[in-house]
Structures are given as structure tokens and as C-alpha cells.
Write a protein that holds these residues in place. Structure first.
Motif, short mmCIF file in Angstrom:
data_model
loop_
_atom_site.label_atom_id
_atom_site.label_comp_id
_atom_site.label_asym_id
_atom_site.label_seq_id
_atom_site.Cartn_x
_atom_site.Cartn_y
_atom_site.Cartn_z
N LEU A 125 0.78 -1.21 0.09
CA LEU A 125 0.05 -0.06 -0.02
C LEU A 125 0.91 1.28 -0.03
O LEU A 125 0.42 2.29 -0.62
N VAL A 126 2.00 1.27 0.68
CA VAL A 126 2.94 2.43 0.69
C VAL A 126 3.47 2.61 -0.63
O VAL A 126 3.53 3.73 -1.09
N GLY A 127 3.92 1.40 -1.15
CA GLY A 127 4.46 1.49 -2.48
C GLY A 127 3.52 2.26 -3.47
O GLY A 127 3.72 2.94 -4.42
N LEU A 128 2.17 1.83 -3.51
CA LEU A 128 1.14 2.16 -4.52
C LEU A 128 1.22 3.81 -4.31
O LEU A 128 0.85 4.32 -5.31
N VAL A 129 1.17 4.07 -3.09
CA VAL A 129 0.79 5.72 -2.82
C VAL A 129 2.14 6.45 -3.25
O VAL A 129 1.98 7.39 -3.96
N VAL A 130 3.23 5.92 -2.85
CA VAL A 130 4.47 6.47 -3.00
C VAL A 130 4.82 6.75 -4.65
O VAL A 130 5.27 7.81 -5.15
N TRP A 131 4.61 5.69 -5.40
CA TRP A 131 4.76 5.80 -6.70
C TRP A 131 3.43 5.91 -7.55
O TRP A 131 3.47 5.86 -8.83
N TRP A 132 2.51 6.56 -6.95
CA TRP A 132 1.46 6.76 -7.84
C TRP A 132 1.73 7.84 -8.79
O TRP A 132 2.09 8.82 -8.63
N PRO A 133 1.54 7.55 -10.21
CA PRO A 133 1.98 8.47 -11.25
C PRO A 133 1.23 9.79 -11.16
O PRO A 133 -0.28 9.61 -10.93
N PRO A 134 2.02 10.96 -10.95
CA PRO A 134 1.17 12.17 -10.76
C PRO A 134 0.82 12.84 -12.12
O PRO A 134 -0.29 13.56 -12.18
N GLY A 135 1.32 12.27 -13.42
CA GLY A 135 0.69 12.98 -14.67
C GLY A 135 0.60 12.03 -15.71
O GLY A 135 0.19 10.76 -15.52
N ASP A 136 0.14 12.71 -16.87
CA ASP A 136 -0.15 11.89 -17.93
C ASP A 136 0.94 11.61 -18.83
O ASP A 136 1.83 12.46 -19.28
N ALA A 137 1.24 10.19 -19.20
CA ALA A 137 2.11 9.78 -20.20
C ALA A 137 2.06 10.51 -21.57
O ALA A 137 3.09 10.64 -21.99
N ALA A 138 0.92 10.84 -22.08
CA ALA A 138 0.74 11.30 -23.29
C ALA A 138 1.35 12.94 -23.19
O ALA A 138 1.87 13.45 -24.29
N GLU A 139 0.88 13.57 -22.28
CA GLU A 139 1.42 14.84 -22.05
C GLU A 139 3.00 14.80 -22.18
O GLU A 139 3.85 15.65 -22.59
N ARG A 140 3.66 14.11 -21.23
CA ARG A 140 5.06 14.09 -21.20
C ARG A 140 5.64 13.56 -22.32
O ARG A 140 6.99 14.08 -22.85
N SER A 141 5.12 12.69 -23.13
CA SER A 141 5.84 12.55 -24.17
C SER A 141 5.63 13.73 -25.31
O SER A 141 6.75 13.63 -26.14
N ALA A 142 4.73 14.17 -25.34
CA ALA A 142 4.72 15.39 -26.44
C ALA A 142 5.66 16.48 -25.73
O ALA A 142 6.26 17.11 -27.09
N LYS A 143 5.97 16.50 -24.72
CA LYS A 143 7.10 17.59 -24.25
C LYS A 143 8.37 17.25 -24.52
O LYS A 143 9.38 17.88 -24.72
#
Length: 425
Positions: free
Chosen positions: A52-70
Motif C-alpha cells: 500500500l505504501v508503494g502504491l501511494v509513493v509511486w502513484w503516477p502524478p501526470g499523464d504519459a501522453a503529455e510528457r511524451s509530447a513535451k
């Protein structure tokens, strides 16, 4: 004060007579060692908290599509503003090109398609070049394909189109329905629970694991958390809440950790890059991705299914042996269950090896035509990666069998000497 409790084996019906005389009646309830049970549940509780801690800590904050465009590079075209993937109907199929198979401007190896209604650019009829193998696949008039539509900076100019994929939804739908029907018809409720677990596992991979990896989270850590989260839900959903299932879960988690540890050592020692095909090269444009770490993640996930299979089998074997022979020592039960485990190991290793041969068949054929000795080819990135994947997964699988069997033998306790003396008298 008694240090044991009773848990009925899977095949037991009713209360059972408790003596295990072997007259064809119910199997004796399995006695559970209190100390071993407490230790097992404590370890699983810690694993659950860590998951549960790992799920929270590494919960992805953004969208992969937006990052790839940048990020720019080849991956950016799939996420750039205005890019869409419209469906189109095939109007005409031009024959494949002769010679080298590449389009020569005459329209060979191309499709004439019309963008479907409701899509951006609806009604547009365009010609798109396709690889020769797409022509050879049997694609014909009336079939549907998916296009990549890229708008131009000048609004007065038409958008450009290129082939992206052939639409195969119809085949995938009827095949999926057949799969569900067969599973439910044969396995019934247990099959339904298995499908629920499969759906949950797919959701974890698609909506948590992959975004977390794209966000730069450590691959092996993400793999451990994902695998643990999936196993906690899948095992209890499919096999029910019991100490037998908990034993299998503990064995699975230990096998996952062993696989991850051996995999990390092997990848580093073999100097594998983790980039063995075009897909890896495209992902490299995303930025700071550790591909060796991602390969470690792949090793863990690849062995998850077969690992779960052998651990639940071993836990069940110990439970049944203990129920049938309540007076046997833990060593005797362990030895008997390991005989079952050895047979299972042999058949499962075949499964792993030939599954990888099937997935890497084209690669193996390509390497075969090089006409070089196998021992020289085995060091190539592509083949070495498959060999490491197979061996690491198999080692983790083999080690999980005695570990799970030992844990189960400790949990399923023999009948106390006082009870045996009472029965004898």
C-alpha cells in the motif's frame, strides 16, 4: 493450553471424524500451529502495508501522453496536440510492390481509404502506403483500418494521413467471448472468480504499473508492488480466505522477491541494455528511463502466473497430505509434497521455455539465418535477454516450490502426541 487450531482441507465435507482412519469417510481437519500461523499472518500484514505504501509513493502524478509530447522525438507524434486516430474503410487495395517491396510512387503496397463518419476528417478519401506484409495479410475492400491523422500548421492545408493499424475488434470480441464462455462452462464459479482476478491484474498493470514506470519510478520496486497487489487480490478472490491460501501467497511473494534479486544480478552481470527492439528505442526518447531496471520489472511480471500456479498447488498438496495423514511428522509431509512439486517443476519449466520460444520465434528464425554457431549468437542482446528471462524466471519458480512447501508444512501441524495416545487406547 492448546497451541493449535483446526482448519478443514479443501475436499473435506461436513465436520469429519478427526481420526483419519482412511475408511473412505471425510478427511481429518488440519491442525494449525499457532506460532507458525501468527508469524505467517504478521509477515503478510507487513507485506500488505509495504504494498500500500508503494502504491501511494509511486502513484503516477501526470499523464504519459503529455510528457511524451513535451519530450519530443519519435514518440511525440503520437501525443502531439491535434493528432487523432480516425477509423477508415478500405476502398481499394493496391498489390504489393515488386523487388524490394518498398513503395515506388506508383501506388503499389498502398490502401485507398475513406475516413468514417463521426471522425475528424470524415469523408476524406486518401491513399496511404503500408508495409507489404499488410497487403499479404488478406486485407480487402470493406475492411477497416486505423489511421494517424496529423494536422498541418497552416489551416488551409489538408491534414496528412498515415497507416497506423488494422482494426481487429470483431475477431478480438468473439475470441474473448468464447474464452469467457469456455472458462465459465468448465470452471463455473471458480472460473468466474479467476476472470475477476484477471481483470483486476490487467487494471493494475495498465492504470498503475505502466504510468508509474513512464514517470520514472524504479522498475524493480514497481514490479514488486504491482505483483504483490495483484497476488493479494487474485489469490484470495479465486481461492478464498484461508490459511492455505495465505501460505500460497507467502510462497508467491517470496518467489517474487527471489526472482527480482536474481534478475537484477543477472542483468547487471550480463551487461544487458534492456533495449532490444524498435519499441525500446522509441521509449528512450521519453527521457530518464532506466532500461535495465525495466527489464528487471519485466522478469518479475513474466513469471508471476506460473509462480502463482506452483505455490497454490504446493500449499494444497500439503493440506491434503496433512488431512490424510494427521499423525505424520512435518518432515514426512514436506518430503511427500516435494515429490509432487518435482513433477510440477518439470512440466512448468517446459511451459516457460516453450512459451518464450513461441513469443521469440521470429527473432530465433532471424538469428538462425545468420549461419553462425549458437554459442556465438547467444551473446547478442536479443537472444541473451530471452535466455536470461527464461533462466531467471525458472530459478525463481524452482526455489518457490520448497519454500512454499516448507511454510505449509510448518503451518499444517501434526496431531499432538496426547491425541494419538487417546486414540490408541
Amino acid at each position: 493450553m492448546s497451541s493449535h487450531r483446526r482448519e478443514k482441507p479443501a475436499r473435506s465435507q461436513g465436520h469429519g471424524h478427526g481420526h483419519g482412519h482412511g475408511h473412505g469417510g471425510d478427511l481429518a481437519p488440519v491442525r494449525i500451529g499457532t506460532t507458525a500461523r501468527t508469524a505467517l499472518l504478521a509477515v503478510l500484514a507487513l507485506a500488505l502495508v509495504g504494498t500500500l505504501v508503494g502504491l501511494v509513493v509511486w502513484w503516477p502524478p501526470g499523464d504519459a501522453a503529455e510528457r511524451s509530447a513535451k519530450a519530443g522525438g519519435p514518440a511525440a507524434q503520437f501525443a502531439a496536440p491535434g493528432v487523432t486516430f480516425p477509423s477508415a474503410e478500405v476502398v481499394k487495395v493496391s498489390p504489393r510492390c515488386a523487388g524490394n517491396g518498398l513503395p515506388d510512387g506508383s501506388g503499389c503496397s498502398s490502401l485507398t481509404v475513406k475516413v468514417a463518419e463521426g471522425e475528424k476528417g470524415a469523408g476524406d478519401t486518401v491513399r496511404v502506403d503500408v508495409p507489404p506484409e499488410v497487403i499479404d495479410s488478406g486485407l480487402g475492400k470493406g475492411d477497416h483500418v486505423e489511421l494517424l491523422r496529423t494536422p498541418t500548421p497552416d489551416a488551409a492545408q489538408d491534414a496528412s494521413y498515415s497507416y497506423f493499424a488494422t482494426e481487429r475488434y470483431g475477431t478480438l470480441v468473439w475470441l474473448s467471448v468464447l474464452f469467457v464462455v469456455v472458462v465459465l462452462a468448465v470452471a463455473r464459479l471458480r472460473g468466474l472468480l479467476g476472470l475477476v482476478g484477471l481483470a483486476f491484474g490487467g487494471a493494475v498493470v495498465w492504470w498503475w504499473m505502466l504510468p508509474a514506470l513512464l514517470d520514472g519510478a524504479p522498475g524493480v520496486g514497481v514490479a514488486l508492488v504491482s505483483a504483490a497487489a495483484i497476488m493479494f487480490v487474485v489469490l484470495y478472490t479465486t481461492h478464498g480466505f484461508s490459511l492455505r491460501t495465505s501460505t500460497a501467497l507467502a510462497g508467491t511473494l517470496l518467489g517474487i522477491v527471489l526472482t527480482a534479486g536474481i534478475g537484477v544480478l543477472a542483468i547487471g552481470d550480463a551487461r544487458l541494455t534492456g533495449i532490444s527492439d524498435e519499441g525500446g528505442a522509441i521509449l528512450a526518447t521519453f527521457g530518464a528511463l532506466d532500461f535495465q531496471d525495466l527489464l528487471g520489472c519485466a522478469l518479475v511480471i513474466a513469471g508471476l502466473g506460473v509462480l502463482n500456479d506452483v505455490t497454490i498447488t504446493q500449499a494444497s498438496a500439503v493440506w491434503e497430505l496433512r488431512a490424510a495423514t494427521p499423525d505424520a511428522s512435518r518432515t514426512e509431509v514436506f518430503t511427500s509434497a516435494m515429490r509432487i512439486g518435482r513433477d510440477h517443476i518439470a512440466s512448468t519449466i517446459y511451459t516457460i521455455v516453450f512459451a518464450y520460444v513461441g513469443t521469440a520465434l521470429i527473432l530465433l528464425m532471424l538469428l538462425r539465418v545468420y549461419d553462425r554457431p549458437l554459442l556465438e549468437l547467444i551473446s547478442t542482446e536479443q537472444l541473451a535477454e530471452e535466455v536470461v528471462r527464461t533462466l531467471v524466471t525458472s530459478i525463481g519458480l524452482v526455489l518457490a516450490v520448497p519454500v512454499t512447501t516448507a511454510v505449509a508444512a510448518l503451518i499444517a501441524a501434526p496431531r499432538p502426541a496426547a491425541d494419538r495416545a487417546g486414540i490408541a487406547s
